[in-house]
Design a protein around this motif. Structure first.
Motif, mmCIF file in Angstrom:
data_model
loop_
_atom_site.group_PDB
_atom_site.id
_atom_site.type_symbol
_atom_site.label_atom_id
_atom_site.label_comp_id
_atom_site.label_asym_id
_atom_site.label_seq_id
_atom_site.Cartn_x
_atom_site.Cartn_y
_atom_site.Cartn_z
ATOM 1 N N LEU A 15 0.817 -1.213 0.000
ATOM 2 C CA LEU A 15 0.000 0.000 0.000
ATOM 3 C C LEU A 15 0.849 1.261 0.000
ATOM 4 N N GLU A 18 2.110 1.638 -3.567
ATOM 5 C CA GLU A 18 1.039 2.132 -4.446
ATOM 6 C C GLU A 18 0.764 3.611 -4.196
ATOM 7 N N GLU A 19 0.787 4.020 -2.933
ATOM 8 C CA GLU A 19 0.541 5.431 -2.609
ATOM 9 C C GLU A 19 1.649 6.310 -3.191
ATOM 10 N N LYS A 163 -9.587 3.246 2.575
ATOM 11 C CA LYS A 163 -8.879 4.516 2.668
ATOM 12 C C LYS A 163 -9.904 5.628 2.824
ATOM 13 N N TYR A 186 -4.601 0.407 7.155
ATOM 14 C CA TYR A 186 -3.309 0.354 6.477
ATOM 15 C C TYR A 186 -3.261 1.395 5.354
ATOM 16 N N ALA A 187 -4.387 1.581 4.670
ATOM 17 C CA ALA A 187 -4.434 2.509 3.537
ATOM 18 C C ALA A 187 -4.211 3.950 3.979
#
Length: 212
Positions: A15, A18-19, A163, A186-187
């Motif tokens: 994550l 990806e962010e 998220k 987590y997001a």
């Protein structure tokens, strides 16, 4: 920025990677098994198959930020061992070194003498990993040539929650939101980690993240 994410194929690492990609950074995802990171390669990450203990100073040169998302649930001694190994090969590096930490070492008092993990109600099943995370934090505090930031999640660190974009980057003391919860997905934690990566003023400090 050029960002390296270590243990990028784990839940938190994926994550965070990806962010970072979503924010248009150049990202290298370091993993033990490249097969597990094919999706990250497809999204634009440069996937590097290499165990943390095989990394060299040269492997991590040229990055602005290195994010360590290492996690372990069997051999807790690996937390401090890999932290010490990375601190050694990064000694004197200009890169900022951000670490996915634990919540157990958050302080429950202003004098910073009592930690969350010291409470009688702290779950027995999590004491081992909490202590390992705390040892890693102690190791980082002893490093004079490492530009580190240790990022503790909230007590309830939820892997599959959505998220929301509603979170707070707090300090070393345990906090709750308006609902009395110490909780973060987590997001959202990944979003906060990138906020921290983009804030060079944070250095040699532990911060925490809670969902609002």
């Amino acid at each position: 920025m050029k960002i390296a994410v270590l243990a990028a194929s784990g839940k938190a690492g994926r994550l965070i990677t990806e962010e970072a990609l979503n924010r248009k950074h150049s990202v290298s995802a370091f993993v033990r098994n490249a097969q597990k990171a094919q999706d990250l390669a497809q999204k634009g990450a440069n996937v590097v198959q290499k165990d943390i203990f095989a990394l060299t100073s040269a492997d991590l040169q040229g990055f602005d930020v290195i994010i360590n998302a290492f996690g372990e649930w069997e051999d807790f001694s690996l937390f401090k061992k890999q932290g010490a190994y990375l601190a050694n090969i990064l000694a004197g590096s200009k890169a900022r070194f951000l670490v996915v930490g634990g919540a157990g070492s958050l302080y429950m008092d202003k004098s910073h003498e009592v930690r969350l993990m010291d409470a009688p109600s702290f779950p027995e099943d999590y004491k081992g990993v909490a202590n390992a995370h705390a040892e890693l934090l102690g190791l980082l505090r002893s490093q004079n040539t490492l530009n580190w930031v240790y990022v503790s999640p909230a007590a309830d660190f939820v892997s599959d929650a959505p998220k929301t974009g509603k979170y707070k980057i707090a300090g070393e003391e345990f906090e709750t939101n308006e609902k009395g919860q110490s909780k973060v997905s987590y997001a959202d934690y990944a979003s906060a980690m990138l906020d921290i990566a983009q804030n060079p003023k944070l250095s040699k400090v532990r911060v925490s993240v809670i969902g609002l």
